[in-house]
Design an enzyme around this catalytic site. Structure first.
Site, PDB file in Angstrom:
ATOM      1  CE1 TYR A 232      -9.351   3.819   6.344  1.00 53.22           C
ATOM      2  CE2 TYR A 232      -8.362   4.791   8.531  1.00 53.22           C
ATOM      3  CZ  TYR A 232      -8.352   4.363   7.162  1.00 53.22           C
ATOM      4  OH  TYR A 232      -7.169   4.439   6.499  1.00 53.22           O
TER       5      TYR A 232
ATOM      6  CG  PHE B 291      -1.825   1.040   1.177  1.00 52.06           C
ATOM      7  CD1 PHE B 291      -2.959   0.858   0.281  1.00 52.06           C
ATOM      8  CD2 PHE B 291      -1.909   2.156   1.724  1.00 52.06           C
ATOM      9  CE1 PHE B 291      -4.034   1.815   0.203  1.00 52.06           C
ATOM     10  CE2 PHE B 291      -2.839   3.106   1.736  1.00 52.06           C
ATOM     11  CZ  PHE B 291      -3.883   2.903   0.885  1.00 52.06           C
TER      12      PHE B 291
END
Lengths: 423, 423
Positions: free
Chosen positions: B233, B131
């Site tokens: 999240y 990422f």
């Protein structure tokens, strides 16, 4: 015994009745009107607008719109709320302020960027009595880079002065990092004068505005400030642990880089490409995904104050602290207290510290017996924060009357002197 | 034309009717039952408990109790919620996990600590397709310390393997930093096998668990993991930009220090003394004042999942992704799509990517014409996140049916191919 007849409570009531900001208090959630809350400089009160906003953000933007809210609202929140704070509270033109991370993390990012920009210099200067996290962050940076951290002893009632700094700074100084308002005494530093001395030495300056933002007019651009950080949960009413802000002077943004290369600082973020290439704006000081709920609460809290404007808030803060010192002189000085804050309001922020050897037990007695919430600050300070938006003159009267009675009657002797955490 | 009769929608309805976790969806706020939300791996849904909790925290703990809540509730939130995540989702005994800051900042703190612990080594190893924020953070650390960042090309469908790493690691390797679940393909790495290879080379390992925490059973202690970070999240439903977690193996805590020396990591914090002296526990990895509202929302969201337990959630995730691949084979493979995820559920996380040259316009058509929310991931991936707590089998059916129809009818040709941000 001090004379109390010269300062009746109805004098305080009269001041509240004629206070042009009195109605601002009605914009806040105040479940207990008998509570004397003098800790708004540690955690500001909740505004009604914030309560509405958190519902909108959580139920509406998150619960209903879900991921779509990133494009619809959230992606630029750190910058738009930063610009808003810049315009109304910090004297900063757009594009220089973002809201993100904590004060400590922001201080690390900006101090590191400043040190990188002065690679041939090896000294960081700060205040020996600066707020602890500032000292620790700078100490860590100095240790990791083999630099010297020079901690200067300033007079607590004067704070850091340009004169005293001039004698300390030299061609070795890379960075000077100070707090604008002393968290103990409320001594208010002269930004422009200090900045000038720092720049004459060829160094950069980084201000911590935690105890000034939202209570004292600040002119970051006009004063020639290089870097600043500050928290939003005190006078700005952003809520517990709300994200902090950071400011980088426009003249420096493209020239400096912060050390934590996160994807929210990356140009063309969603290309997800190879190689960090920071945005040429204050956005490069962002790191991870913005704290949406937190930043939204900062916005909501600050907007209530911005409607009034910083000048009237400052006037109210001065009036409250002057009244506190009037009562101090009449009631507490004769009882063995000393004043821990400047007498001149021009060089004082919005809190007042009074000092007494039994300060810790006086604080506990205020909380437990009088429904007054002050802040204890080691070793002997009762710190009383007058948040201009919500503190009444009767709050000041009640708190000083309670301290007077606690010491007159030695009621604090009933309190266990063993210290627990008092935040 | 693909045969659709073999996979009728009532088959999906039957799977939902017999799904043992079906009722879990009722614990979430779902204002639009017709929305097919397949982006819970980017932003998880809002639980009803979270909506209640944020009201309690904001109106009650902040608005009513004010500063008193620090002592009553907030001071140890990062540790208690960290321990909770450790117990239910991370396979970590108490005292090793805290919730704070963002994933990027935590990655910086732990990678820096790991590099300090291997001062005689000069190579960081990561995944060339990790990422972006992970790569950027590591790139920044390598640049500031004069280290080499070695980015390895792994097979996207296999992810980082112990075998391939064995060939890369040597006595120069200080740190290996990888993601457990690939954010593109969902390839699931073998923690224990990789950790063993890293340790055989004398290096330390740091895992990013963003795309695994809350959907895949994780055994940090049992696998011998040194360090880990992850966001809350996505599958943990903590809300937009909610604070991240970090894990440090108990055997390392006292031996390592992170670079940002903040007051929340300080022993005897409120003594406000001179000299940073970090707490001898995971608390030393905290920096600034905890994000109270954010950490509370992490707690509320995670508690809903913990009631069910990670094993049933994983079973549901496997069933959903297997069903997706079944529909992919029947409907999308014949239309020129390729599968961008592993076929074996044992090595696949809880999302599925399908690849098509027109992926961007297909994503936009799904959103604009079909009320289906996928995620576009450059350059040609439609990423479909199956959050076990809230995704239905009919959601999978509807999304695949919509993709089939969009490509069969070339409806995507109506969409402007100019890319805007799709988060």
């Amino acid at each position: 015994m001090p004379d109390t007849t010269a300062h009746p409570r109805n004098d305080a009531e009269h001041r509240d009745a004629t206070d042009p900001l009195a109605s601002l208090r009605t914009r806040f959630v105040i479940p207990d009107e008998t509570l004397v809350y003098l800790d708004g400089n540690s955690l500001g009160r909740l505004s009604k607008a914030s309560l509405d906003r958190v519902q909108d953000v959580v139920a509406g933007e998150w619960g209903d719109r879900l991921i779509r809210s990133w494009n619809e609202r959230w992606q630029t929140l750190p910058q738009t709320v930063g610009d808003f704070l810049g315009e109304h509270f910090l004297g900063a033109a757009p594009g220089q302020v973002v809201v993100s991370d904590s004060t400590s993390v922001n201080l690390y990012k900006l101090a590191s960027a400043a040190l990188d920009a002065r690679p041939d210099r090896d000294v960081i200067v700060s205040d020996a009595n600066n707020f602890p996290t500032d000292r620790y962050v700078l100490e860590g940076l100095a240790a990791s880079r083999g630099l010297e951290l020079k901690l200067v002893e300033f007079d607590e009632l004067l704070g850091p002065t340009a004169e005293q700094l001039r004698a300390v700074l030299d061609e070795r100084t890379a960075l000077v990092s100070l707090s604008q308002v002393d968290y103990r005494s409320a001594a208010l530093a002269d930004l422009a004068a200090v900045n000038q001395v720092v720049h004459e030495a060829g160094a950069l300056v980084l201000w911590d505005l935690c105890h000034s933002a939202g209570s004292v007019p600040i002119e970051l651009d006009a004063s020639g400030t290089d870097f600043a950080v500050g928290c939003t949960y005190k006078y700005l009413n952003g809520g517990p642990g709300s994200p902090a802000f950071l400011y980088v002077n426009a003249s420096l943004i493209d020239a400096v880089r912060q050390p934590i290369w996160g994807w929210y600082g990356q140009r063309d973020q969603f290309a997800m490409g190879q190689g960090y290439d920071p945005v040429p704006s204050a956005t490069r000081f962002l790191v991870g995904t913005p704290q949406v709920v937190g930043v939204s609460l900062v916005d909501a809290g600050a907007q209530v104050l911005a409607e009034v404007g910083i000048k009237p808030l400052r006037d109210k803060g001065v009036a409250l602290t002057e009244y506190a010192i009037e009562l101090f002189d009449a009631w507490l000085a004769p009882l063995g207290f000393s004043l821990g804050s400047p007498r001149d309001s021009a060089v004082r922020g919005s809190h007042v510290s009074v000092r007494h050897p039994e300060a810790y037990r006086i604080c506990r007695a205020l909380i437990e017996e009088h429904n007054v919430i002050p802040d204890f600050r080691t070793p002997d300070r009762v710190r009383l924060g007058m948040a201009p938006a919500t503190t009444r003159f009767v709050d000041v009267w009640d708190a000083f009357d309670a301290m007077r009675r606690i010491v007159e009657t030695k009621a604090y002797e009933q309190i266990d002197p063993t210290r627990a955490d008092v935040t």
